[in-house]
Write an enzyme that holds these catalytic residues in place. Structure first.
Site, PDB file in Angstrom:
ATOM      1  N   GLU A 172       4.790   4.338   2.225  1.00  0.00           N
ATOM      2  CA  GLU A 172       3.696   3.556   1.641  1.00  0.00           C
ATOM      3  C   GLU A 172       2.495   4.457   1.354  1.00  0.00           C
ATOM      4  OE1 GLU A 172       4.147  -0.862   2.572  1.00  0.00           O
ATOM      5  OE2 GLU A 172       2.944   0.006   4.172  1.00  0.00           O
ATOM      6  N   GLU A 208      -2.882   0.356   7.894  1.00  0.00           N
ATOM      7  CA  GLU A 208      -4.073  -0.393   8.315  1.00  0.00           C
ATOM      8  C   GLU A 208      -4.285  -0.269   9.821  1.00  0.00           C
ATOM      9  OE1 GLU A 208      -2.906  -4.023   6.383  1.00  0.00           O
ATOM     10  OE2 GLU A 208      -3.226  -3.028   4.458  1.00  0.00           O
ATOM     11  N   ASN A 219       5.297  -8.347   4.396  1.00  0.00           N
ATOM     12  CA  ASN A 219       4.255  -8.178   5.408  1.00  0.00           C
ATOM     13  C   ASN A 219       3.105  -9.109   5.034  1.00  0.00           C
ATOM     14  OD1 ASN A 219       2.260  -7.311   7.128  1.00  0.00           O
ATOM     15  ND2 ASN A 219       2.039  -5.272   6.212  1.00  0.00           N
ATOM     16  N   LYS A 231       0.545  -9.784   6.697  1.00  0.00           N
ATOM     17  CA  LYS A 231      -0.737  -9.323   7.274  1.00  0.00           C
ATOM     18  C   LYS A 231      -1.463 -10.500   7.944  1.00  0.00           C
ATOM     19  CE  LYS A 231      -0.682  -5.629   3.922  1.00  0.00           C
ATOM     20  NZ  LYS A 231      -1.386  -4.671   3.090  1.00  0.00           N
ATOM     21  N   HIS A 286       1.702   0.846  10.512  1.00  0.00           N
ATOM     22  CA  HIS A 286       1.169   0.508   9.186  1.00  0.00           C
ATOM     23  C   HIS A 286      -0.169   1.231   8.998  1.00  0.00           C
ATOM     24  CE1 HIS A 286      -0.541  -1.691   5.844  1.00  0.00           C
ATOM     25  NE2 HIS A 286       0.687  -2.041   5.539  1.00  0.00           N
ATOM     26  N   SER A 327       1.775  -2.125  -3.690  1.00  0.00           N
ATOM     27  CA  SER A 327       1.686  -2.834  -4.978  1.00  0.00           C
ATOM     28  C   SER A 327       3.042  -3.055  -5.638  1.00  0.00           C
ATOM     29  CB  SER A 327       0.724  -2.111  -5.941  1.00  0.00           C
ATOM     30  OG  SER A 327      -0.575  -2.079  -5.372  1.00  0.00           O
ATOM     31  N   GLY A 330      -2.275  -2.471  -2.017  1.00  0.00           N
ATOM     32  CA  GLY A 330      -3.249  -3.494  -2.388  1.00  0.00           C
ATOM     33  C   GLY A 330      -4.144  -3.122  -3.560  1.00  0.00           C
TER      34      GLY A 330
HETATM   35  P1  PGA Z   1       0.791  -4.394  -1.033  1.00  0.00           P
HETATM   36  O1  PGA Z   1       0.867  -4.011   0.537  1.00  0.00           O
HETATM   37  O2  PGA Z   1       2.188  -4.726  -1.472  1.00  0.00           O
HETATM   38  O3  PGA Z   1      -0.140  -5.560  -1.080  1.00  0.00           O
HETATM   39  O4  PGA Z   1       0.256  -3.194  -1.730  1.00  0.00           O
HETATM   40  C1  PGA Z   1       1.947  -3.276   1.042  1.00  0.00           C
HETATM   41  C2  PGA Z   1       1.763  -3.080   2.521  1.00  0.00           C
HETATM   42  O5  PGA Z   1       0.620  -2.924   2.983  1.00  0.00           O
HETATM   43  O6  PGA Z   1       2.751  -3.052   3.273  1.00  0.00           O
END
Ligand code: PGA
Length: 248
Positions: free
Chosen positions: A169, A102, A12, A14, A100, A207, A175
């Site tokens: 997740e 976010e 992803n 983003k 997601h 992460s 992150g």
């Molecule tokens: P990350 O993000 O691997 O940077 O923690 C995962 C995600 O948001 O899908």
């Protein structure tokens, strides 16, 4: 991982990458993972780059490396400024990320809206990757998560549940560098599976990287990853896929 399910690793990206970056990353992935055919690899760039990357990785191009969108709208067309329908995405990609954290946090997407998006994805022939995860690790959070997932997928058929991809997740792990332990992720994912099917692929996200991938993939219910930060680093992402291919 379990031998009955094909591993899947999705990147992803983003809201990152220039068009030039996107080409370099996608070409690198395609070249480096040419022989890792036991893993489904999905790249989810910003939607505006999908059309460019589709010339090489779009539907029907490379069997085990595909493209996905990061979001979709449930309606097929109409007055929804700035949105993309699943019918449009289908022309350039095979997967779509839905819900997601976010999007839930910043755009206030609600469970019923997510169900409509999943239905729209299936109508268009896309594979939805539904994200779910607790914000905080507190007593009862896993039970609540299972109920939440059950509510979102309540009207899907058994065949659709088998095809659905779910990404567990935990929001606290996204992150932050604070990856869930393999044991914790396994425990939650095995409970999420009780409202899905034995065939549903469930990914871990938060992460994940080339250093912790092996431990997580050793767990029987973790079928791959939804990768954020590490998917922007060619070497890390490619290494994660190679580990999954070795273990498959
Ligand atoms: P990350 O993000 O691997 O940077 O923690 C995962 C995600 O948001 O899908």
């Amino acid at each position: 991982m379990h031998p009955s399910r094909r591993p899947l690793i999705a990147g992803n990206w983003k809201m990152n990458t220039t068009l030039a970056d996107a080409h370099i990353l996608a070409d690198g992935v395609r070249q480096e993972l040419e022989h890792e055919e036991k893993v489904d690899v999905v790249l989810c760039p910003p939607s505006i780059w999908l059309g460019f990357l589709a010339e090489r990785l779009g539907p029907g191009k490379v069997a085990h490396v595909s493209l996905g969108a990061q979001n979709c709208h449930p309606e097929m067309k109409g007055a929804y400024t700035g949105e993309l329908s699943t019918e449009m995405i289908k022309e350039v990609a095979d997967y779509v990320i839905i819900g997601h954290s976010e999007r839930v946090q910043y755009f206030h997407e609600k469970p019923d809206f997510l169900l409509h998006k999943i239905e729209a994805a299936f109508r268009a022939g896309l594979t939805p990757i539904l994200c779910i995860g607790e914000v905080e690790q507190v007593a009862g959070s896993t039970k609540k998560l299972v109920q939440e997932l059950n509510h979102i997928v309540r009207s899907l058929t058994h065949a659709q549940l088998e095809q659905l991809v779910v990404a567990y997740e935990p929001v606290w792990a996204i992150g932050t560098g604070n990856v869930a332990t393999p044991e914790y992720a396994q425990e939650v994912i095995s409970l999420l599976r009780t409202v899905l099917t034995e065939k549903t692929r469930i990914l871990y996200g938060g992460s994940s990287n080339d250093e912790n991938a092996r431990g997580l993939l050793a767990m029987p219910d973790i079928d791959g990853f939804l990768v954020g930060g590490a998917s922007l680093k060619l070497k890390s992402f490619v290494t994660m896929v190679k580990i999954a291919d070795q273990l498959a």
